[in-house]
Design a protein around this motif. Structure first.
Motif, PDB file in Angstrom:
ATOM      1  N   SER A  33      85.178  65.068  57.707  1.00  0.00           N
ATOM      2  CA  SER A  33      86.174  64.935  58.766  1.00  0.00           C
ATOM      3  C   SER A  33      86.870  63.580  58.699  1.00  0.00           C
ATOM      4  O   SER A  33      88.098  63.484  58.840  1.00  0.00           O
ATOM      5  CB  SER A  33      85.488  65.109  60.130  1.00  0.00           C
ATOM      6  OG  SER A  33      86.393  64.886  61.186  1.00  0.00           O
ATOM      7  N   SER A  34      86.110  62.520  58.438  1.00  0.00           N
ATOM      8  CA  SER A  34      86.679  61.173  58.355  1.00  0.00           C
ATOM      9  C   SER A  34      87.607  61.042  57.153  1.00  0.00           C
ATOM     10  O   SER A  34      88.658  60.396  57.236  1.00  0.00           O
ATOM     11  CB  SER A  34      85.551  60.136  58.273  1.00  0.00           C
ATOM     12  OG  SER A  34      84.710  60.201  59.398  1.00  0.00           O
TER      13      SER A  34
ATOM     14  N   LEU B 139      90.868  62.655  57.866  1.00  0.00           N
ATOM     15  CA  LEU B 139      91.675  61.781  58.721  1.00  0.00           C
ATOM     16  C   LEU B 139      92.325  60.677  57.899  1.00  0.00           C
ATOM     17  O   LEU B 139      93.509  60.366  58.088  1.00  0.00           O
ATOM     18  CB  LEU B 139      90.802  61.184  59.833  1.00  0.00           C
ATOM     19  CG  LEU B 139      91.491  60.165  60.748  1.00  0.00           C
ATOM     20  CD1 LEU B 139      92.680  60.796  61.477  1.00  0.00           C
ATOM     21  CD2 LEU B 139      90.487  59.594  61.759  1.00  0.00           C
TER      22      LEU B 139
ATOM     23  N   ASP C 106      88.950  63.225  65.429  1.00  0.00           N
ATOM     24  CA  ASP C 106      89.626  63.290  64.124  1.00  0.00           C
ATOM     25  C   ASP C 106      90.659  64.409  64.102  1.00  0.00           C
ATOM     26  O   ASP C 106      91.777  64.228  63.584  1.00  0.00           O
ATOM     27  CB  ASP C 106      88.604  63.518  63.010  1.00  0.00           C
ATOM     28  CG  ASP C 106      87.755  62.285  62.731  1.00  0.00           C
ATOM     29  OD1 ASP C 106      88.037  61.242  63.331  1.00  0.00           O
ATOM     30  OD2 ASP C 106      86.813  62.387  61.928  1.00  0.00           O
TER      31      ASP C 106
END
Length: 320
Positions: free
Chosen positions: A119-120, A123, A217
């Motif tokens: 997820s990071s 982003l 995110d």
């Protein structure tokens, strides 16, 4: 052998507790057939992401911020495959059915940590596309190698540091219920269901992490694409708008591939969980774990021209 004859009675947390991984309960005789598609999927996950990493590593023209972030995504997907392969295929091949507490907690730590890391990374890739489209003249000065390294370290710390407290708590719980996990791998919520200790801290902390990482995110990615869309629509030329949209299509597909299985799994579990068979729960869990690592190399190999060209060169051994 069926689960009813393999149930593990409760033991104190001071002993070497072990847990039974159910897999596809009641379908044990079909495991040799199930192992064929699952083995193929894991092989494609490992091969596809290794090839993406190899192409980016060996091609100097791809040593750019966009492809550095893509290599982070491929490495994340590779870690997700490696974190679950030994239990999933071990069950289907009849090699293992039980896992001890320490191994279970370790696997849970990496599964959830890698999920947050993906997820990071998505982003960070959205930020990369925002800078490339909305502020192209400063792209190289903003996304320097030093800054990308710092972003990478921040992603790792954000993903694996904040989940340590609830994971450590799992070690000290009393597991007084039957030690039977509902999946082919260990998840934090599965272990909580087996604990008879006070789990309020873990439950609240896990919810906070989901909100502060996954949900935040997703909101920031959506906001970045609103700004990108606004910037692209301001471009006068239709051809230029099409070209700008093409630079984002791979990332958009990767975002959808990651978040749609999460939404489906959460919806199915919370709305229909009581009515779903255990096999359906296991299948949903495997889709959530395996679908993004399987699809991301395919998406970027097809939709990203630079990767597509190098992949063809790698397979055909021809110069383009």
């Amino acid at each position: 052998m069926y689960l009813s004859s393999r149930m593990i009675t409760s033991v104190s947390p001071s002993t070497n507790s072990s847990f039974l991984l159910t897999g596809f309960s009641g379908m044990e005789q079909q495991y040799p057939w199930f192992s064929i598609p699952f083995s193929s999927i894991y092989a494609m996950v490992l091969l596809g992401n290794c090839m993406v990493l190899h192409v980016i590593w060996t091609e100097p023209s791809l040593h750019q911020p966009m492809f550095y972030f893509l290599s982070m995504l491929a490495l994340t997907d590779l870690c997700m495959g490696l974190s679950t392969v030994y239990t999933v295929l071990g069950i289907l091949w009849g090699i293992i059915r039980e896992i001890n507490l320490d191994s279970c907690i370790t696997q849970s730590y990496f599964i959830h940590g890698v999920s947050f890391m993906e997820s990071s990374v998505l982003l960070a890739m959205a930020f990369d596309r925002y800078i490339a489209i909305c502020n192209p003249l400063r792209y190289s000065s903003i996304l320097t190698n030093s800054r990308i390294s710092k972003i990478g370290l921040t992603i790792i710390g954000r993903s694996f540091f904040f989940i340590i407290p609830p994971i450590i708590h799992l070690k000290f719980f009393n597991y007084c219920h039957f030690h039977i996990l509902s999946h082919s791998f260990c998840l934090h919520q599965d272990l909580l269901h087996l604990a008879c200790s006070d789990i309020r801290f873990n439950s609240c902390y896990a919810l906070m992490l989901v909100i502060c990482i996954l949900l935040l995110d997703a909101i920031l990615i959506l906001f970045s694409y609103i700004l990108i869309l606004k910037s692209v629509l301001a471009v006068a030329s239709r051809e230029e708008r099409h070209k700008l949209f093409q630079t984002c299509i791979s990332h958009v597909c990767a975002v959808l591939v990651f978040y749609i299985p999460i939404d489906i799994s959460l919806t199915m579990v919370h709305r229909f969980g009581k009515h779903l068979s255990p096999v359906a729960h296991v299948l949903i869990g495997n889709i959530y774990i395996l679908f993004p690592p399987l699809m991301n190399p395919i998406i970027y190999s097809v939709k990203t021209q630079q990767i597509h060209t190098r992949m063809l060169r790698l397979f055909t051994l021809k110069r383009y």
